[in-house]
Write a protein that holds these residues in place. Sequence first.
Motif, PDB file in Angstrom:
ATOM      1  N   ASP A  26      43.604-101.048  17.788  1.00  0.00           N
ATOM      2  CA  ASP A  26      44.871-100.399  18.099  1.00  0.00           C
ATOM      3  C   ASP A  26      44.796 -99.673  19.436  1.00  0.00           C
ATOM      4  O   ASP A  26      43.727 -99.245  19.870  1.00  0.00           O
ATOM      5  N   ASP A  27      45.960 -99.508  20.031  1.00  0.00           N
ATOM      6  CA  ASP A  27      46.055 -98.782  21.295  1.00  0.00           C
ATOM      7  C   ASP A  27      46.142 -97.287  21.019  1.00  0.00           C
ATOM      8  O   ASP A  27      46.287 -96.852  19.871  1.00  0.00           O
ATOM      9  N   ARG A  54      40.022-100.637  22.328  1.00  0.00           N
ATOM     10  CA  ARG A  54      41.058-100.165  23.249  1.00  0.00           C
ATOM     11  C   ARG A  54      41.360 -98.675  23.134  1.00  0.00           C
ATOM     12  O   ARG A  54      41.539 -98.005  24.151  1.00  0.00           O
ATOM     13  N   ARG A  55      41.419 -98.131  21.923  1.00  0.00           N
ATOM     14  CA  ARG A  55      41.795 -96.719  21.772  1.00  0.00           C
ATOM     15  C   ARG A  55      40.769 -95.785  22.413  1.00  0.00           C
ATOM     16  O   ARG A  55      41.122 -94.705  22.870  1.00  0.00           O
ATOM     17  N   ARG A  58      40.600 -97.062  26.749  1.00  0.00           N
ATOM     18  CA  ARG A  58      41.699 -96.590  27.606  1.00  0.00           C
ATOM     19  C   ARG A  58      41.559 -95.101  27.925  1.00  0.00           C
ATOM     20  O   ARG A  58      41.868 -94.672  29.037  1.00  0.00           O
TER      21      ARG A  58
END
Length: 184
Positions: A26-27, A54-55, A58
Amino acid sequence: MTSFVLHLMRHGAPVRAGLMLGRTDDDVIPSGIAACLAQAADLDCDRLISSDLRRARRCAEAIGTPVIDPRWRELDFGDWDGRATSDVDSAALGRFWDDPDAFPPPAGERWSALRTRVGAALAALPPAPTLVVTHGGPMRAATAELCGLDLAATWALDLPYAAVLSLRVWEGAPRRAQLTSLRA
């Protein structure tokens, strides 16, 4: 004896907070990235490492240019991954929380496997001030490995999104550490 500072940061709030997000990629929401940036503002680090999910990635990329290391991924929750705890059989979930090595999630990862991979990542760290942007599970595994915490003490660590655990790590085999601060 030589020592260095290791900061372990939990990623910012994900898009689907409140779920068992292990390997689910998940982002992170913008305010989650901002929270991590604020926490990192006064950390003096020579090296930045991130989970490949990604979490975490980023958030780390907003801080600087991270070295991506999949050993810092969250515990794989297997069949429970991406689900709310209320949607998981409560007896099975209770057995997992009590003994995550004997009762891992179906098709998931054992606690000992997480500790082994995080232990390998810790052993590979150069003795320099380091920030690792990761997840709650690897933060607990690293603390258990470095500080010798038992399972009850490890699970008792409250690690909200963007929390930072700071440790003084001493060289040796195995490495040992002292928890110096927890900022939530």
